[in-house]
Design a protein around this motif. Sequence first.
Motif, PDB file in Angstrom:
ATOM      1  N   TYR A 186       0.825  -1.213   0.000  1.00  0.00           N
ATOM      2  CA  TYR A 186       0.000   0.000   0.000  1.00  0.00           C
ATOM      3  C   TYR A 186       0.859   1.263   0.000  1.00  0.00           C
ATOM      4  O   TYR A 186       0.520   2.255  -0.657  1.00  0.00           O
ATOM      5  CB  TYR A 186      -0.939  -0.003   1.196  1.00  0.00           C
ATOM      6  CG  TYR A 186      -1.941  -1.146   1.168  1.00  0.00           C
ATOM      7  CD1 TYR A 186      -2.741  -1.345   0.051  1.00  0.00           C
ATOM      8  CD2 TYR A 186      -2.066  -2.001   2.245  1.00  0.00           C
ATOM      9  CE1 TYR A 186      -3.648  -2.386   0.009  1.00  0.00           C
ATOM     10  CE2 TYR A 186      -2.975  -3.046   2.221  1.00  0.00           C
ATOM     11  CZ  TYR A 186      -3.765  -3.235   1.092  1.00  0.00           C
ATOM     12  OH  TYR A 186      -4.658  -4.265   1.055  1.00  0.00           O
ATOM     13  N   ILE A 187       1.957   1.211   0.704  1.00  0.00           N
ATOM     14  CA  ILE A 187       2.857   2.363   0.719  1.00  0.00           C
ATOM     15  C   ILE A 187       3.457   2.582  -0.667  1.00  0.00           C
ATOM     16  O   ILE A 187       3.516   3.717  -1.164  1.00  0.00           O
ATOM     17  CB  ILE A 187       3.967   2.172   1.773  1.00  0.00           C
ATOM     18  CG1 ILE A 187       3.360   2.207   3.183  1.00  0.00           C
ATOM     19  CG2 ILE A 187       5.039   3.242   1.631  1.00  0.00           C
ATOM     20  CD1 ILE A 187       4.346   1.843   4.268  1.00  0.00           C
ATOM     21  N   MET A 188       3.872   1.507  -1.311  1.00  0.00           N
ATOM     22  CA  MET A 188       4.445   1.632  -2.657  1.00  0.00           C
ATOM     23  C   MET A 188       3.395   2.128  -3.643  1.00  0.00           C
ATOM     24  O   MET A 188       3.694   2.961  -4.511  1.00  0.00           O
ATOM     25  CB  MET A 188       5.041   0.307  -3.117  1.00  0.00           C
ATOM     26  CG  MET A 188       6.318  -0.051  -2.383  1.00  0.00           C
ATOM     27  SD  MET A 188       7.137  -1.498  -3.044  1.00  0.00           S
ATOM     28  CE  MET A 188       7.532  -0.952  -4.676  1.00  0.00           C
ATOM     29  N   LEU A 189       2.167   1.641  -3.540  1.00  0.00           N
ATOM     30  CA  LEU A 189       1.106   2.125  -4.424  1.00  0.00           C
ATOM     31  C   LEU A 189       0.836   3.614  -4.180  1.00  0.00           C
ATOM     32  O   LEU A 189       0.608   4.372  -5.132  1.00  0.00           O
ATOM     33  CB  LEU A 189      -0.177   1.322  -4.211  1.00  0.00           C
ATOM     34  CG  LEU A 189      -0.186  -0.079  -4.815  1.00  0.00           C
ATOM     35  CD1 LEU A 189      -1.454  -0.817  -4.395  1.00  0.00           C
ATOM     36  CD2 LEU A 189      -0.091  -0.005  -6.325  1.00  0.00           C
ATOM     37  N   GLY A 190       0.879   4.020  -2.937  1.00  0.00           N
ATOM     38  CA  GLY A 190       0.684   5.434  -2.623  1.00  0.00           C
ATOM     39  C   GLY A 190       1.789   6.299  -3.198  1.00  0.00           C
ATOM     40  O   GLY A 190       1.538   7.373  -3.745  1.00  0.00           O
TER      41      GLY A 190
END
Length: 54
Positions: free
Chosen positions: A5-9
């Motif tokens: 989720y952090i990478m997608l953000g």
Amino acid sequence: MPVRYIMLGVVGFVIAAILSVVVVQRLEGKSGNQSITPPDPLVVAPEKASEQSP
């Protein structure tokens, strides 16, 4: 899973930043072409103005 989720953000943020720069440049270009006005001409050339002054 939180790393995903952090990478997608981060990827989403980078894409949004790039798109915002592109949109601003396009809007700036369109408004710049419509508001072009010729510069005011000089009444007296600078060389002649110095000759005319006492």
